[in-house]
Design an enzyme around this catalytic site. Sequence first.
Site, PDB file in Angstrom:
ATOM      1  N   ASN B 395     -17.566  28.321 -31.038  1.00 33.60           N
ATOM      2  CA  ASN B 395     -17.729  27.074 -31.605  1.00 33.60           C
ATOM      3  C   ASN B 395     -16.952  26.031 -30.575  1.00 33.60           C
ATOM      4  O   ASN B 395     -17.766  25.247 -29.919  1.00 33.60           O
ATOM      5  CB  ASN B 395     -17.002  27.197 -32.830  1.00 33.60           C
ATOM      6  CG  ASN B 395     -17.172  25.724 -33.676  1.00 33.60           C
ATOM      7  OD1 ASN B 395     -17.396  24.775 -33.203  1.00 33.60           O
ATOM      8  ND2 ASN B 395     -16.927  25.697 -35.003  1.00 33.60           N
ATOM      9  N   ASP B 396     -15.667  26.038 -30.641  1.00 38.03           N
ATOM     10  CA  ASP B 396     -14.930  24.830 -29.831  1.00 38.03           C
ATOM     11  C   ASP B 396     -15.409  25.137 -28.356  1.00 38.03           C
ATOM     12  O   ASP B 396     -15.254  23.965 -27.461  1.00 38.03           O
ATOM     13  CB  ASP B 396     -13.496  25.218 -30.034  1.00 38.03           C
ATOM     14  CG  ASP B 396     -13.205  24.826 -31.462  1.00 38.03           C
ATOM     15  OD1 ASP B 396     -13.727  24.011 -32.046  1.00 38.03           O
ATOM     16  OD2 ASP B 396     -12.017  25.277 -32.062  1.00 38.03           O
ATOM     17  N   VAL B 397     -15.779  26.042 -27.875  1.00 36.63           N
ATOM     18  CA  VAL B 397     -15.897  26.123 -26.324  1.00 36.63           C
ATOM     19  C   VAL B 397     -17.419  25.629 -25.851  1.00 36.63           C
ATOM     20  O   VAL B 397     -17.623  25.672 -24.636  1.00 36.63           O
ATOM     21  CB  VAL B 397     -15.923  27.774 -25.801  1.00 36.63           C
ATOM     22  CG1 VAL B 397     -14.570  28.179 -26.094  1.00 36.63           C
ATOM     23  CG2 VAL B 397     -16.826  28.432 -26.510  1.00 36.63           C
TER      24      VAL B 397
END
Lengths: 100, 469
Positions: B395-397
């Site tokens: 997700n965040d990456v």
Amino acid sequence: MIEISGFTALYIFMLSAFTGYEVISRVPVILHTPMMSGSNFIHGIVLVGAIVVMGSAQTGLEQAIGFIAVALAAGNAVGGYVATVRMLEMFNPKDKKGEA
Amino acid sequence: MDIFIQVVYFIAAILFILGLKKMSSPVTATGGIVWAGIGMVAASLVAFFEPGVFSHTSNVVLIVLAISVGSAIAYITAKRVQMTDMPQMIAIYNGMGGGAAAAIAAVELVKLSSGHNVEGGHTLSATAQVLAVIGALIGAVSFSGSAIAFAKLQGLMKKTIRLPMHMMINLALFSLTLVAGAIIGFGDSPSIQLVLLFFAMALVFGVLFTTPIGGADMPVVISLFNAFTGLAVAFEGFVLGNAAMIIAGTVVGSAGTLLTQLMAKAMNRPISNILFASFGSDGGDAAEEDIEGSMKEVQGVDAAIMMAYAEKVIIVPGYGMAVAQAQHKVSELTKLLEARGVKVMFAIHPVAGRMPGHMNVLLAEAGIDYDKILDLDEVNPEFPTADVALVIGANDVVNPVARTNPDSPIYGMPILDADRAKNCIVIKRGKGSGFSGIENHLFYADNTRMLYGDGQKAVGELISGIKEL
């Protein structure tokens, strides 16, 4: 045991710190977790200290704490070793055939 | 005899450093751990011949018993644990080392308080006494903190517990522990009650220090505790006059510190931010912003067709793949696609999963060659020419906000440019945001399709979809 004076110890600290830094700075990301596990194993050397301390324990309390120290240290060393070996086996091409 | 013991310690220290060095390359890594292992066995065996150890037979029996108990438990757990659960096992073994270092210090301090001679006739020097206390503090914090890290990653402790005025309590407790430590460290003969109180406070501090830190940040914390334990071992090594402990402990201490920095850097967060602030409160306002577009769902069959007729597919695995144990399915999918002539590569973000290299270990377990696994710098130029980027539980990456929105808490973090692929398929369990609580703009992009479901099940759908073609 050997006598290690304060300054000798300081030099050992300094050189060892640089060694650790240099050794790990060239590690590819792919090996970071096994490397962490491997370094975790290496501080299992605390087992040596635990054996020495337990060996010279005199009272029941000292023996009890010493026993905990040795058991924990052995867990660190053995667990760290087995975990690292299992992880590194994953990178060994020979072992992959068995899994397919 | 003493010379012989020292020579073995010396060789063990060399083997540790060479072993670590060999572990830094995939080709020689397996040999590296064996070298270090030989050093460990040799050093442990000669430790029995240190002066004083064989003079009490009952102690020797207890040592052998303790080694058997500790080794057996660790051996069985380490053999049985799933690869996906490795990070928390590293945490717990590391905590044991920290606990052992603290216990060594405890024995020394108890001896001191009861007036017994320490170390076969020697009394502790002033420096050794202070270092014993510092090592005890660090080791105890590493012990209880690692236990909490284990509980969090193992899912035994789902909530992030924050007491009212948590920071103040921590600070107060830490100060009190330092005061008690100073009295013990500089005093002549500390009372046994004070020593016990000191250890109790240090252990509680380790717990309170770790509980507010979120699960996503645990790898950084485990790495930090690994460095802590190394330092604690080094300090106790000085107390015992054991150069092998000093060297091995310090090497791990500095290597662990560097690794912690690398991990924090990849997350683009200063270490202080991870340890003393929670991500959620940081990103609260950024999550409120408006997002253009909507999430577009896709069925497994359609996604399978997109991938089967692609020329180049880049797979971006994340923690979701580890949780769902989907790596073997991913490997099967890779083989199917390659049989159809599709070029498949893997993009690994430095902090994907729970530890740096966690994804690599899982993919290697599933039998994927490591020359197909690329890191951030190698793979980002490949995305614009990729037909499909398949994001599995990351997700965040892959959040493009890190490039575009200076207000976002993850702004500036290096990300994988999955959004630059021609099409992006995101496998995700539900519509919620990631660990950080930040909305992911990638999910709303025009070229993104969402494939909802558990990683294992969703990849299974893709596989059966391709097989039916």
